[in-house]
Design a protein around this motif. Sequence first.
Motif, short mmCIF file in Angstrom:
data_model
loop_
_atom_site.label_atom_id
_atom_site.label_comp_id
_atom_site.label_asym_id
_atom_site.label_seq_id
_atom_site.Cartn_x
_atom_site.Cartn_y
_atom_site.Cartn_z
N PHE A 41 0.84 -1.20 0.00
CA PHE A 41 0.00 0.00 0.00
C PHE A 41 0.88 1.25 0.00
N GLU A 42 0.39 2.29 -0.66
CA GLU A 42 1.09 3.56 -0.71
C GLU A 42 0.09 4.69 -0.51
N GLY A 43 0.63 5.84 -0.10
CA GLY A 43 -0.21 7.02 0.04
C GLY A 43 -1.10 6.97 1.27
N ARG A 44 -2.24 7.62 1.19
CA ARG A 44 -3.18 7.69 2.32
C ARG A 44 -4.04 6.45 2.37
N GLY A 45 -4.82 6.33 3.46
CA GLY A 45 -5.72 5.22 3.59
C GLY A 45 -6.87 5.30 2.59
N GLU A 46 -7.54 4.18 2.39
CA GLU A 46 -8.65 4.11 1.45
C GLU A 46 -9.87 4.84 2.01
N ARG A 47 -10.58 5.52 1.12
CA ARG A 47 -11.79 6.23 1.50
C ARG A 47 -12.98 5.28 1.48
N VAL A 48 -13.77 5.31 2.56
CA VAL A 48 -14.91 4.41 2.69
C VAL A 48 -16.12 5.23 3.13
N PHE A 49 -17.25 4.96 2.51
CA PHE A 49 -18.51 5.62 2.88
C PHE A 49 -19.38 4.61 3.63
N VAL A 50 -19.85 4.99 4.80
CA VAL A 50 -20.66 4.08 5.59
C VAL A 50 -21.99 4.75 5.94
N SER A 51 -23.03 3.93 5.97
CA SER A 51 -24.34 4.37 6.46
C SER A 51 -24.54 3.72 7.81
N ALA A 52 -24.72 4.54 8.83
CA ALA A 52 -24.78 4.02 10.20
C ALA A 52 -25.99 4.61 10.92
N THR A 53 -26.48 3.84 11.87
CA THR A 53 -27.57 4.29 12.73
C THR A 53 -26.95 5.02 13.92
N VAL A 54 -27.22 6.31 14.00
CA VAL A 54 -26.63 7.15 15.04
C VAL A 54 -27.64 7.30 16.18
N PRO A 55 -27.28 6.96 17.40
CA PRO A 55 -28.22 7.11 18.53
C PRO A 55 -28.49 8.58 18.83
N PRO A 56 -29.57 8.88 19.52
CA PRO A 56 -29.85 10.28 19.90
C PRO A 56 -28.71 10.85 20.73
N GLU A 57 -28.35 12.07 20.43
CA GLU A 57 -27.24 12.71 21.13
C GLU A 57 -27.61 14.16 21.44
N PHE A 58 -27.40 14.54 22.69
CA PHE A 58 -27.63 15.91 23.12
C PHE A 58 -26.36 16.41 23.79
N THR A 59 -26.07 17.66 23.59
CA THR A 59 -24.81 18.21 24.09
C THR A 59 -25.03 19.58 24.72
N LEU A 60 -24.16 19.89 25.68
CA LEU A 60 -24.16 21.21 26.32
C LEU A 60 -23.07 22.12 25.75
N ASP A 61 -22.39 21.63 24.71
CA ASP A 61 -21.30 22.42 24.13
C ASP A 61 -21.80 23.75 23.56
N ASN A 62 -23.02 23.75 23.01
CA ASN A 62 -23.55 24.99 22.45
C ASN A 62 -23.70 26.06 23.53
N TYR A 63 -24.21 25.66 24.69
CA TYR A 63 -24.38 26.62 25.78
C TYR A 63 -23.03 27.05 26.34
N GLU A 64 -22.07 26.14 26.34
CA GLU A 64 -20.73 26.51 26.81
C GLU A 64 -20.10 27.55 25.89
N ARG A 65 -20.30 27.39 24.58
CA ARG A 65 -19.76 28.36 23.64
C ARG A 65 -20.46 29.71 23.76
N ILE A 66 -21.77 29.68 23.95
CA ILE A 66 -22.53 30.92 24.01
C ILE A 66 -22.28 31.68 25.31
N LEU A 67 -22.26 30.96 26.43
CA LEU A 67 -22.20 31.62 27.73
C LEU A 67 -20.78 31.88 28.22
N PHE A 68 -19.82 31.05 27.79
CA PHE A 68 -18.48 31.15 28.37
C PHE A 68 -17.39 31.34 27.33
N SER A 69 -17.74 31.61 26.09
CA SER A 69 -16.73 31.80 25.06
C SER A 69 -15.99 33.11 25.28
#
Length: 383
Positions: free
Chosen positions: A137-165
């Motif tokens: 093998f040479e160069g970069r790794g092979e590019r692969v496209f995957v379809s995946a089931t992503v579980p529900p995700e909620f984050t507080l990062d938005n509020y951290e950026r807004i309130l404490f940036s």
Amino acid sequence: MDNIAGHKSSLTWAVHISVALLVLLWLLPTLGLLVSSFRTADQIAGSGWWAAPFPQEESLQLRTAGPDEMTQEGDLYVIEGNLLEQNEAGELDISAWGTSARDVSAYAPGDTAEMRGGETMTLAADGTYRLSSAEAFEGRGERVFVSATVPPEFTLDNYERILFSDDSREGMAKAFFNTLTVTIPATIIPILIAAFAAYALAWMDFPGRALLVAAVVALLVVPLQLALIPLLRLHLSIGIGKGYMGVWLAHTAFGMPLAVYLLRNYMVGLPRDIIENAKVDGATDFQIFTRIVLPLSFPALASFAIFQFLWTWNDLLVALVFLIDASGQTTVMTRQIVELLGTRGGNWEILATAAFVSISVPLVVFFAMQRYLVRGLLAGSVK
């Protein structure tokens, strides 16, 4: 018979349905804004807020490991690993995958695909893959496209950026306290002044009282836009046109007619016997006002406080005219959100979070004092 006292109107059901629809029209956008404020940019772009509690199907572009991870097994060169772990994609369940962007679901988990350079690849549902080739093998790794089931995700990062940036263009903490600095005095000052004026117009006899009441009613229909330029010129001439004092007085002036009208109507409806008995006992007008009228007028005071607080908190026009500051030290939240919209129009998660932070305080104020709202507004309408 529907008009007889004690009988309910046949249109009661229509009223109930109308109220329910109005509540839904107000509640659904607010709920959507709240849910969106806890989602990531990819989730907002991929699905609506109503789909947030459910797993989502997403397409991801990942890469295998490079030649550094290559091993030799007989005549074959092999690269093995976990596609999800190497790309920090988290724990996902791959439902389909492909080697070309034209068909990202060409293979099922466990299938073996032939790559462009003659390599073969097998990918499992948990991300484990085996890439083999007869040549190194040479160069970069092979590019692969995957379809995946992503579980529900909620984050507080938005509020951290807004309130404490630390970024003044993105953080809302400074603007939040600036808005409180504008709103609280701009709500208290007109109430204090209007309460005295309303008592005088309601219970004190003096020449021209009727004309003053008529003038107050007439000022209710004057658009504030007509007074912006003259008032700004006046403020600039006395040196308060670009600071908190100027915006406080502007909001006081614009809110005064409604405050006087609302409080005067309420005070007129108070029992006359109470006022007359107090005067007979030797109480002065100031004592009657502070010890009797003000405590009894709390519903009217609270109802106007709700309106004035909401108008001042959500105001943009008066803040732009009377609170001019190029350095951003006195920027209010409405102006900060406009700047976010102009510079970060694609960051919907940041805009949703900023908007919900902006409406959270008015919501708390409204629900804390809403029981006084109807009592204050209906005061004086029925004798």
